[in-house]
Scaffold this active site. Sequence first.
Site: not given
Length: 539
Positions: A217, A328, A299, A163-164
Amino acid sequence: MDAEEFRRAAYSAVDEGKRWDRGLPFSCSVINTETVIAHFSTLDSKRVVSNVSPGYLRPLLPSGPPEEGEKWEEIQKDIEAKIMPGQSPKFMAFFPANATYPSLLGELYSAAFTAPAFNWLCSPACTELETIVLDWMCNALHLPSSYLSTSPTGGGGVIQGSASEAIVTAMIAARERYVKEHMRSLNEDCCPRINGEDEREWRLRSRLVALGSEMSHSSTQKATMIAGVKYRSISVRAADEFALTGRGLKKALEEFTAEGLEPFYLTVTLGTTATCAVDQFQEIAKVKKVYPNLWIHVDAAYAGAVLLLDEYQGLTKGLQMFDSFDVNMHKWLLTNFDASYSASGLVTDYRDWQIPLGRRFRALKIWFVLRSYGINGLKRHVSRHIELGERFAEWVKDEGKDLFEIVSGPRFALTVLRVKIPDESGKGYTNGTTNADGGVTETQINDGVANGVVQPVINGINGEARTLEEANTVTKKVYEKINESGEIFLTSTMIKDMYAIRVVSANEQTDEQHLRRAFDILVRTSLEVLSERGQGRKT
């Protein structure tokens, strides 16, 4: 897929590979198959986290590689004795990192079919299968049709490593889109060119700011460092369940714009790390109409899996107004790392939608998982863990009502709790310190950090003040003592200067007995810590 089915499938894959006759040590895969099965079947009996110290491995290995190749059997011994990680069902920390036999088979084939795969020509099957399975996922998650590869807008999905990575990629795309659109609207004669470059663009880029809520996040803030832009955090309230609202976003946008900044990107979240909060998508979508050039990325790294379930379809309202989405599959959807499904309204070529140029054949493991479990199998998996999380929260509210208070949840298999400080009667606080759902109240949290100073906020039955600092100290001690024991593994979080413990029940092998054990350990350890501090409950 059970162990025996995996064994047959893995041996079949190896036998097929033998026909290629490339001189590879296929016996390695046979040995690996049995090791993997043994590893999976014994996870519950192993320590939940390693008890080694940093630097443990170097003294156990030679100072350099061997001059000549070693027998696989020797390598295998070292894997079992010195490496062998794994996520135990007693691991209830962070969010899960699941792996299943079908996804492991996908990795086996992907390794065998190695190819650069950065465009269609390098590997037609790799590119086309990724497009197809991500369209499957788009439909399964009930995402807007604009995220399909067949949409008129030219949308589609791409598999990122995490996800980053998806956030970094989306942010860079957002930056360039914003600059391009903004420059197009300016009078070309307003600023001079210096060495052939437009000074207007320099000035614009220096004012760009990406946004996220204070519960977003940290990957969003990290992405701004990579993209070379500013970052601003938007505060959230307990009254809004720690979610970003349209009202809060609009106020922040007006403030940042008044400062001379250019907000161009926003991360909204479906399931924040601390509490699994869901930002108010419909409200934010209305704000987006006023700020059409603001790129909004969703996200949904962990909790996006719940969109498989019919009862959560209301969460997709407003997503049609946003620009990109990520979940994810290696967290809750039974696919091993790295498999992050990222969708957007525009995809041209996969090599342009990731940081590296080359890429692995990651679509195989998603394809194998989808075909092995089916959508209904994945739904049952997610539903089971949500139910387990709700059961755990009921124990906290019922049996643990005098010992714990729930800060947030249960939500998406996550419960966030803290230890209560008992009053003089030794019985702890009544539900007067919490809201109707057992959660901590707005006054408790916001008044407790007024003007950045920790204030007394938690009151006992007789109105005796207890400080937030004292409650934090006890909860932190309980958390540390539990993890030191190695029986289970949890993570903590800070919410508005309030220390809390997170319990996640979404590990594939976690069942009710593991959660019951975790609850009993929490009770026992909390009583021990309170007793040590002279705050034990009276009988």
